[in-house]
Write a protein that holds these residues in place. Structure first.
Motif, mmCIF file in Angstrom:
data_model
loop_
_atom_site.group_PDB
_atom_site.id
_atom_site.type_symbol
_atom_site.label_atom_id
_atom_site.label_comp_id
_atom_site.label_asym_id
_atom_site.label_seq_id
_atom_site.Cartn_x
_atom_site.Cartn_y
_atom_site.Cartn_z
ATOM 1 N N ARG A 113 0.821 -1.214 0.000
ATOM 2 C CA ARG A 113 0.000 0.000 0.000
ATOM 3 C C ARG A 113 0.851 1.258 0.000
ATOM 4 O O ARG A 113 0.561 2.219 -0.716
ATOM 5 C CB ARG A 113 -0.928 -0.021 1.216
ATOM 6 N N GLU A 114 1.913 1.253 0.803
ATOM 7 C CA GLU A 114 2.765 2.440 0.890
ATOM 8 C C GLU A 114 3.640 2.611 -0.350
ATOM 9 O O GLU A 114 4.193 3.686 -0.569
ATOM 10 C CB GLU A 114 3.616 2.387 2.153
ATOM 11 N N ALA A 115 3.767 1.566 -1.148
ATOM 12 C CA ALA A 115 4.506 1.668 -2.417
ATOM 13 C C ALA A 115 3.583 2.026 -3.575
ATOM 14 O O ALA A 115 4.018 2.015 -4.731
ATOM 15 C CB ALA A 115 5.225 0.355 -2.711
ATOM 16 N N GLY A 116 2.328 2.330 -3.273
ATOM 17 C CA GLY A 116 1.394 2.753 -4.316
ATOM 18 C C GLY A 116 0.549 1.652 -4.895
ATOM 19 O O GLY A 116 -0.184 1.874 -5.868
ATOM 20 N N GLY A 117 0.632 0.453 -4.338
ATOM 21 C CA GLY A 117 -0.164 -0.660 -4.826
ATOM 22 C C GLY A 117 -1.505 -0.767 -4.120
ATOM 23 O O GLY A 117 -1.811 -0.002 -3.200
ATOM 24 N N LEU A 118 -2.282 -1.732 -4.553
ATOM 25 C CA LEU A 118 -3.601 -1.981 -3.983
ATOM 26 C C LEU A 118 -3.660 -3.400 -3.437
ATOM 27 O O LEU A 118 -3.022 -4.308 -3.969
ATOM 28 C CB LEU A 118 -4.689 -1.789 -5.041
ATOM 29 N N THR A 119 -4.437 -3.578 -2.390
ATOM 30 C CA THR A 119 -4.650 -4.908 -1.818
ATOM 31 C C THR A 119 -6.138 -5.116 -1.579
ATOM 32 O O THR A 119 -6.895 -4.163 -1.384
ATOM 33 C CB THR A 119 -3.906 -5.090 -0.478
ATOM 34 N N GLY A 120 -6.542 -6.388 -1.584
ATOM 35 C CA GLY A 120 -7.932 -6.713 -1.316
ATOM 36 C C GLY A 120 -8.074 -8.183 -1.001
ATOM 37 O O GLY A 120 -7.142 -8.969 -1.198
ATOM 38 N N PRO A 121 -9.245 -8.576 -0.510
ATOM 39 C CA PRO A 121 -9.483 -9.988 -0.216
ATOM 40 C C PRO A 121 -9.784 -10.766 -1.496
ATOM 41 O O PRO A 121 -10.244 -10.195 -2.489
ATOM 42 C CB PRO A 121 -10.704 -9.950 0.703
ATOM 43 N N TYR A 127 -14.586 -9.732 2.552
ATOM 44 C CA TYR A 127 -13.951 -10.479 3.636
ATOM 45 C C TYR A 127 -12.765 -9.689 4.203
ATOM 46 O O TYR A 127 -12.142 -8.895 3.508
ATOM 47 C CB TYR A 127 -13.479 -11.849 3.154
ATOM 48 N N ASP A 128 -12.456 -9.941 5.463
ATOM 49 C CA ASP A 128 -11.295 -9.344 6.112
ATOM 50 C C ASP A 128 -10.040 -10.109 5.709
ATOM 51 O O ASP A 128 -9.968 -11.328 5.872
ATOM 52 C CB ASP A 128 -11.482 -9.396 7.628
ATOM 53 N N ALA A 130 -2.943 -8.716 -4.234
ATOM 54 C CA ALA A 130 -2.169 -7.476 -4.214
ATOM 55 C C ALA A 130 -1.583 -7.248 -5.597
ATOM 56 O O ALA A 130 -1.185 -8.212 -6.265
ATOM 57 C CB ALA A 130 -1.047 -7.548 -3.177
ATOM 58 N N ALA A 131 -1.543 -6.005 -6.027
ATOM 59 C CA ALA A 131 -1.013 -5.722 -7.366
ATOM 60 C C ALA A 131 -0.738 -4.236 -7.500
ATOM 61 O O ALA A 131 -1.138 -3.421 -6.647
ATOM 62 C CB ALA A 131 -2.002 -6.167 -8.443
ATOM 63 N N ASN A 132 -0.064 -3.887 -8.590
ATOM 64 C CA ASN A 132 0.101 -2.468 -8.866
ATOM 65 C C ASN A 132 -1.269 -1.858 -9.179
ATOM 66 O O ASN A 132 -2.232 -2.563 -9.478
ATOM 67 C CB ASN A 132 1.143 -2.219 -9.968
#
Length: 262
Positions: free
Chosen positions: A223-231, A236-237, A246-248
């Motif tokens: 996240r701090e490198a500008g990427g996105l994360t999700g379940p 879901y948590d 996770a990906a750019n």
């Protein structure tokens, strides 16, 4: 390295545990003649590294809570903060003499990861991040890759083994993803997979059946490198369910749709 007092404590603990693990790693090759003996040795190395980290972190912040792979959960006097620790992510690699494993330490505050460290002692690569302050590897600022086309991207995952329930789903993922990308890697250390997404070495990563200590620090790095994360399953948590994508920022939507279209 410029960072908060807590981050500096985390880095110091990761390096100290890493030095101990490197010494143990040099002994692994001598133990390969006995699988049981090598396995027992690595278990002791894992437990020893966690104790080093716990002594450092809890010695500096005795009121914080704790969640460790080997020692489980301990509630702290301060219910808003806890350390989340994997002393040796990539244990199977370590056991087989493969120099791809890491120490992972995260700090959670009010349910959110605010600091994270993933240290690869074999390569002396210290990945670290704090909320709002960016992600770094040693002294270099990290940024996720800028690739926009899936066919140019390399992805990472963990292929389930030893009876894990999500093998069929992962094989289906691979059947959909492999024709659409430049390759998939399976290197056996979730914390480093996420760190590599943050560094732009991988374009994306997904995996199921993980634990919070496997991914907590790495999620913040991405996240701090500008990427996105999700379940993997929307709504879901991530830490609770242990299934992450996770990906750019350029290909996250396409990548997530492909993985979720099971």
């Amino acid at each position: 390295m410029q960072g908060s007092a807590n981050l500096n404590i985390m880095i110091k603990a990761a390096r100290k545990a890493g030095r101990a693990l490197v010494k143990d790693f040099r002994e692994v090759e001598n133990l390969q003649v006995s699988v049981k003996g090598a396995g027992d040795f690595v278990s002791r190395a894992d437990i020893g590294a966690e104790q080093i980290i716990r002594d450092e972190l809890m010695g500096a912040r005795p009121t914080y809570g704790w969640l460790g792979e080997e020692s489980g959960a301990t509630e702290g006097a301060d219910p808003t903060r806890r350390w989340i620790v994997d002393p040796l992510d990539g244990t199977t690699n370590f056991l087989h003499g493969l120099p791809h494993w890491a120490v992972s330490i995260a700090l959670e505050h009010k349910g959110e990861i605010v600091s994270g460290v993933v240290y690869d002692p074999a390569k002396d690569e210290m990945f670290w991040a704090e909320k709002g302050a960016g992600a770094w590897m040693n002294e270099s600022r990290l940024r996720v890759s800028g690739r926009r086309s899936m066919i140019e991207c390399i992805f990472a995952t963990g292929v389930p083994f030893a009876g894990k329930q999500t093998l069929p789903a992962t094989l289906q993922d691979l059947a959909r993803l492999m024709p659409a990308c430049a390759g998939v890697r399976r290197w056996g250390a979730a914390a480093l997979d996420l760190a590599y997404v943050a560094a732009g070495r991988y374009d994306g990563y997904w995996e199921r059946e993980l634990n919070a200590w496997d991914i907590a620090a790495g999620l913040l790095l991405v996240r701090e490198a500008g990427g996105l994360t999700g379940p993997v399953r929307e709504g879901y948590d991530i830490l609770g369910k242990g299934a992450v994508i996770a990906a750019n920022d350029q290909i996250f939507a396409s990548f997530a749709k492909l993985i979720r279209d099971a």
